[in-house]
Scaffold this motif. Structure first.
Motif, PDB file in Angstrom:
ATOM      1  N   LEU A 537       0.741  -1.156  -0.089  1.00  0.00           N
ATOM      2  CA  LEU A 537       0.010  -0.027   0.033  1.00  0.00           C
ATOM      3  C   LEU A 537       0.976   1.286   0.015  1.00  0.00           C
ATOM      4  CD1 LEU A 537      -3.123  -0.917   2.445  1.00  0.00           C
ATOM      5  CD2 LEU A 537      -3.015  -0.451  -0.265  1.00  0.00           C
ATOM      6  N   MET A 538       2.171   1.248   0.540  1.00  0.00           N
ATOM      7  CA  MET A 538       3.237   2.324   0.571  1.00  0.00           C
ATOM      8  C   MET A 538       3.163   2.542  -0.835  1.00  0.00           C
ATOM      9  SD  MET A 538       5.471   1.903   3.837  1.00  0.00           S
ATOM     10  CE  MET A 538       6.555   3.445   3.360  1.00  0.00           C
ATOM     11  N   THR A 539       3.631   1.509  -1.977  1.00  0.00           N
ATOM     12  CA  THR A 539       4.035   1.755  -3.167  1.00  0.00           C
ATOM     13  C   THR A 539       2.658   2.120  -3.762  1.00  0.00           C
ATOM     14  OG1 THR A 539       5.307  -0.035  -3.261  1.00  0.00           O
ATOM     15  CG2 THR A 539       4.337   0.339  -5.287  1.00  0.00           C
ATOM     16  N   VAL A 540       1.575   1.779  -3.523  1.00  0.00           N
ATOM     17  CA  VAL A 540       0.203   2.274  -3.914  1.00  0.00           C
ATOM     18  C   VAL A 540       0.065   3.840  -3.987  1.00  0.00           C
ATOM     19  CG1 VAL A 540      -2.209   2.189  -4.032  1.00  0.00           C
ATOM     20  CG2 VAL A 540      -0.827   0.076  -4.066  1.00  0.00           C
ATOM     21  N   ASN A 541       0.077   4.313  -2.537  1.00  0.00           N
ATOM     22  CA  ASN A 541      -0.176   5.448  -2.160  1.00  0.00           C
ATOM     23  C   ASN A 541       0.976   6.554  -2.796  1.00  0.00           C
ATOM     24  OD1 ASN A 541      -2.649   4.682  -0.978  1.00  0.00           O
ATOM     25  ND2 ASN A 541      -1.486   4.558   1.091  1.00  0.00           N
ATOM     26  N   ALA A 542       1.954   6.046  -3.164  1.00  0.00           N
ATOM     27  CA  ALA A 542       3.077   6.753  -3.627  1.00  0.00           C
ATOM     28  C   ALA A 542       3.026   6.978  -4.862  1.00  0.00           C
ATOM     29  CB  ALA A 542       4.755   6.115  -3.180  1.00  0.00           C
ATOM     30  N   PHE A 543       2.172   6.259  -5.849  1.00  0.00           N
ATOM     31  CA  PHE A 543       2.096   6.279  -7.347  1.00  0.00           C
ATOM     32  C   PHE A 543       1.510   7.755  -7.648  1.00  0.00           C
ATOM     33  CE2 PHE A 543      -1.068   6.051 -10.848  1.00  0.00           C
ATOM     34  CZ  PHE A 543      -0.313   5.455 -11.750  1.00  0.00           C
ATOM     35  N   GLN A 544       2.130   8.146  -8.541  1.00  0.00           N
ATOM     36  CA  GLN A 544       1.634   9.378  -9.126  1.00  0.00           C
ATOM     37  C   GLN A 544       1.140   9.263 -10.919  1.00  0.00           C
ATOM     38  OE1 GLN A 544       2.813  13.106  -8.262  1.00  0.00           O
ATOM     39  NE2 GLN A 544       4.302  12.721  -6.590  1.00  0.00           N
ATOM     40  N   MET A 545       0.181   9.767 -11.207  1.00  0.00           N
ATOM     41  CA  MET A 545      -0.311   9.947 -12.510  1.00  0.00           C
ATOM     42  C   MET A 545       0.776  11.099 -13.167  1.00  0.00           C
ATOM     43  SD  MET A 545      -2.607   8.086 -13.496  1.00  0.00           S
ATOM     44  CE  MET A 545      -4.015   7.098 -12.942  1.00  0.00           C
ATOM     45  N   ASP A 546       0.808  11.054 -14.486  1.00  0.00           N
ATOM     46  CA  ASP A 546       1.832  12.184 -15.128  1.00  0.00           C
ATOM     47  C   ASP A 546       0.881  13.285 -15.570  1.00  0.00           C
ATOM     48  OD1 ASP A 546       4.090  13.211 -16.340  1.00  0.00           O
ATOM     49  OD2 ASP A 546       3.058  12.803 -18.277  1.00  0.00           O
ATOM     50  N   SER A 547      -0.449  12.916 -16.055  1.00  0.00           N
ATOM     51  CA  SER A 547      -1.168  14.197 -16.542  1.00  0.00           C
ATOM     52  C   SER A 547      -2.749  13.608 -16.571  1.00  0.00           C
ATOM     53  CB  SER A 547      -0.848  14.487 -17.730  1.00  0.00           C
ATOM     54  OG  SER A 547      -1.394  15.724 -18.480  1.00  0.00           O
ATOM     55  N   PHE A 548      -3.553  14.357 -16.984  1.00  0.00           N
ATOM     56  CA  PHE A 548      -4.898  14.199 -17.214  1.00  0.00           C
ATOM     57  C   PHE A 548      -5.520  14.984 -18.395  1.00  0.00           C
ATOM     58  CE2 PHE A 548      -5.417  16.966 -13.692  1.00  0.00           C
ATOM     59  CZ  PHE A 548      -6.481  17.856 -14.106  1.00  0.00           C
ATOM     60  N   THR A 549      -6.669  14.757 -19.088  1.00  0.00           N
ATOM     61  CA  THR A 549      -7.182  15.369 -20.139  1.00  0.00           C
ATOM     62  C   THR A 549      -8.502  15.529 -19.717  1.00  0.00           C
ATOM     63  OG1 THR A 549      -5.817  14.021 -21.432  1.00  0.00           O
ATOM     64  CG2 THR A 549      -7.682  15.316 -22.296  1.00  0.00           C
ATOM     65  N   LEU A 550      -8.950  16.732 -19.667  1.00  0.00           N
ATOM     66  CA  LEU A 550     -10.599  17.062 -19.092  1.00  0.00           C
ATOM     67  C   LEU A 550     -11.333  16.655 -20.418  1.00  0.00           C
ATOM     68  CD1 LEU A 550     -10.071  20.451 -17.538  1.00  0.00           C
ATOM     69  CD2 LEU A 550     -10.203  18.235 -16.390  1.00  0.00           C
ATOM     70  N   SER A 551     -10.871  16.769 -21.541  1.00  0.00           N
ATOM     71  CA  SER A 551     -11.829  16.686 -22.782  1.00  0.00           C
ATOM     72  C   SER A 551     -11.958  15.046 -23.141  1.00  0.00           C
ATOM     73  CB  SER A 551     -11.164  17.112 -24.077  1.00  0.00           C
ATOM     74  OG  SER A 551      -9.793  16.623 -24.298  1.00  0.00           O
ATOM     75  N   ARG A 552     -11.447  14.357 -22.414  1.00  0.00           N
ATOM     76  CA  ARG A 552     -11.731  12.781 -22.665  1.00  0.00           C
ATOM     77  C   ARG A 552     -12.136  12.142 -21.419  1.00  0.00           C
ATOM     78  NH1 ARG A 552      -6.748   9.982 -25.305  1.00  0.00           N
ATOM     79  NH2 ARG A 552      -8.342   8.244 -25.594  1.00  0.00           N
ATOM     80  N   ALA A 553     -12.873  11.207 -21.554  1.00  0.00           N
ATOM     81  CA  ALA A 553     -13.625  10.452 -20.295  1.00  0.00           C
ATOM     82  C   ALA A 553     -12.732   9.343 -19.910  1.00  0.00           C
ATOM     83  CB  ALA A 553     -15.076  10.057 -20.603  1.00  0.00           C
TER      84      ALA A 553
END
Length: 679
Positions: A537-553
């Motif tokens: 869970l420490m690995t899970v909670n340290a995970f980060q996304m790089d970006s996100f796109t509002l125009s795509r679901a």
């Protein structure tokens, strides 16, 4: 004194002088210092400054990366750098050191093992070759090894085994090092850096053509009242001829506000002080912005002659180039960004540009309409918060404050002609003020002339440019406004964990009464300790996304890997990943609407760490059997389920047992210590 008395002394003096002359004429001259200490000449007599025609420098570990200096009449060219002109003084100094090479014999190294002691093997030494105009092999080839001490270096002649010590370390003189990334010599070290020569005092006109505008400066003579001699002087009737004085005018915009004429003199002076850093060849015109040249400076002199200079930018690499028309060879010289911008100056250095006045404390709301989506900020006390889009993510307060601060301090640095192709202004920022008024900033594509972005202030038609730094502060990527550590799974509330990815399949459940985890890994039963689950869970909670796109679901993601978390309150969270695309993975979160992307490194770490549960396979069988035996002896009823041997009624404190291969003794059982009834 009588003459007869003085004569004997005179004879003695003449004899003594004659003896001194005889001794000096018969005394041997001392040998040269090189001969006295046994220095050997390393250069053949046929090689002199006048006969030396070419120099080649290379590292034995990379002989293909040569620096080649070729004589052309009294000048030198860098053949290995598009035949660019070399710094004659630097080359002449280097050649002088080659011709002066004399070494002190130190050892004989007749095999590779011995040569390696001095770093003088062919494939590791630094090679200096001196060539005559004729000849199929170099007239001299010296190999330089490691430094003997901080002042001297080991050297030998190619094909010979005798090792010398020399004071002149030509490896260092060539700009190469013994170790590290600079083993190979660099051709641009020899480049003639002084590029242009402009007589600023005799310039009558300067024309600067940019991709989005043109500036023309004319030198005009100032009218000055002639000075007359004082009354009563013989020449009182003849007016004195004043010295001519000039000023610069902006011919393309005579009515420009606050024209800064002194800047024209600075531009003209700058031409003669610009130095080159590197050079690009004719085949690199496209990448250097020279097909055709994006910038042109035409310097017209009072005698009717002119000099033309071209400029270009490699925007992707942030490199800047200049070239004088008619120069041979036709090369583009890389110059510092600062120097380039001192010639092709930004408009704010020439004239005063419209101002953007905004009081930060009067801002109430900021609405940013961008191609990638809409973002709305609202003031919340002394801070700012995002009210659109509504994402259940932590907001970056510092970045939000930075937007408001940047909007309040915005300044234009350049402008474009109204007819210039600046493309559409596709971003609109509306700023609501506390007094009910509204300000509007429209932004578009990057400027073609300076490092900035095209904008318009309010309802003005003037196309202005703000700096890239300001642009990035007021319009940061939407991802920078949120923390992208998207997972926050509390270990105490997690009751079920499922992970699926390629050949990995983990399914775990926590017993609500005992807190014991049990399940399967790749179909095999496991019973990992709580610490193993918490580590993951420490690995899970340290995970980060790089970006996100509002125009795509997020629903667009076709799941190829998933992580599923069930919490004690029944909430079910699912993180899904699609297939890899160019080192990235599209992802969706069941509790957020938009589509995310993750970098490969983050993705791989998230799934690689579940392999730690494979170790639980080795101990789970032994642990479960031991627990079953003890609890059965205590009178409990044991049944087997899909997760292994689990007590049905009485609880037992489970322990992790070492594997049989560890060689450790198993600890005593912890739990019910009462004696089991005899059969």
């Amino acid at each position: 004194m009588k003459m007869k008395s003085f004569l004997p002394f005179l004879v003695i003096l003449v004899l003594l002088l004659g003896l001194v002359v005889w001794q000096k004429s018969n005394q041997k001259k001392p040998a040269p210092i090189a001969e006295q200490i046994g220095l050997a000449a390393l250069v053949p007599d046929t090689l002199t400054k006048s006969t030396l025609d070419r120099v080649e420098l290379f590292s034995g570990s990379a002989p293909e990366d040569k620096v080649v200096l070729q004589k052309k009449r009294e000048e030198w060219l860098i053949t290995s750098l598009h035949n660019a002109p070399a710094d004659k003084n630097a080359v002449d100094d280097f050649i002088g050191k080659i011709l002066a090479m004399k070494g002190e014999p130190r050892a004989t190294a007749d095999n590779d093992e011995k040569l390696a002691n001095f770093a003088l093997k062919d494939d590791e030494a630094f090679h200096v070759q001196a060539w005559l105009a004729s000849g199929e092999s170099p007239a001299l080839e010296l190999l330089f090894g490691k430094a003997a001490d901080f002042r001297t270096v080991f050297v030998r002649k190619a094909g010979e085994s005798k090792v010398f010590v020399e004071n002149n370390n030509l490896r260092r003189e060539a700009g190469a090092s013994e170790t590290g990334e600079d083993l190979r010599p660099k051709s641009n070290k020899w480049l003639k850096t002084q590029l242009f020569d402009v007589d600023a005092e005799n310039v009558a006109k300067l024309t600067l053509k940019y991709p989005d505008k043109e500036l023309v400066f004319d030198r005009k003579e100032l009218e000055k009242e002639p000075e007359t001699q004082e009354a009563g002087s013989e020449e009182s009737a003849v007016p004195a001829q004043p010295d001519k004085q000039y000023e610069w005018a902006l011919a393309t915009d005579p009515g420009a506000k606050d024209f800064k004429s002194t800047e024209v003199k600075t531009i003209l002076t700058k031409f003669s002080t610009i130095t080159a850093m590197d050079v690009a060849g004719p085949d690199e015109k496209d990448t250097c912005g020279f097909n055709p040249p994006a910038f042109t400076a035409t310097v017209s002199f009072a005698d009717g002659s002119e000099k033309v200079f071209y400029g270009g930018r490699n925007v992707a690499e942030d490199k800047y180039y200049l070239q004088q028309a008619g120069q041979e060879p036709e090369l583009m010289y890389q110059v510092a960004k600062y120097n380039f911008e001192q010639v092709f100056v930004a408009g704010s250095k020439i004239v005063s540009l419209p101002e953007w006045n905004l009081e930060q404390e009067n801002l109430a709301k900021i609405v940013m309409e961008r191609p990638e989506g809409k973002v709305v900020l609202e003031k919340d006390g002394s801070d700012w918060k995002i009210i659109e889009p509504q994402l259940n993510l932590e907001q970056q307060t510092t970045a939000l404050k930075g937007i408001a601060t940047a909007l309040a301090s915005l300044k234009a640095i350049d402008y474009a002609d109204p007819a210039a192709d600046t493309r559409a202004l596709d971003t609109t920022i509306r700023i609501a003020m506390l007094d009910g008024s509204e300000r509007v900033l429209r932004a578009g594509s990057p400027s073609l002339s300076v490092d900035g972005r095209y904008v318009k202030f309010d309802d003005s038609d003037s196309i202005l440019v703000i700096s890239r730094a300001d642009s990035e502060r007021i319009l940061p990527p939407v991802r920078d406004l949120f923390s992208l550590a998207v997972l926050d799974i509390p270990s105490e509330n997690l009751v079920e964990l499922n992970v699926t990815q390629e050949k990995r399949n983990l399914a775990l459940k926590k017993d609500p009464q005992t807190g014991q985890w049990a399940g399967t890994f790749n179909g095999k039963p496991i019973a990992p300790g709580a610490d193993k689950v918490e580590d993951y869970l420490m690995t899970v909670n340290a995970f980060q996304m790089d970006s996100f796109t509002l125009s795509r679901a997020g629903s667009e993601v076709e799941a190829a890997a998933t992580l599923s978390f069930v919490l004690a309150d029944g909430e079910h969270k699912v993180l899904s990943f699609g297939a890899e695309k160019d080192g990235n993975y599209e992802a969706s979160l069941s509790w957020l609407p938009c589509l995310f992307t993750a970098k490969s490194l983050e993705y791989l770490r998230l799934f690689a760490d579940i392999d730690a549960f494979a170790a639980a396979e080795e101990t789970s069988g032994a642990a479960a059997a031991s627990s079953a035996t003890e609890t059965a002896g205590a009178g409990s009823v044991v049944e087997e389920n899909a997760s292994g041997m689990i007590p049905k009624e009485e609880s037992v404190v489970a322990i992790d047992l070492p594997s049989a291969s560890s060689g450790q003794e198993a600890p005593e059982a912890i739990g019910d210590t009462s004696e089991a009834p005899s059969e």
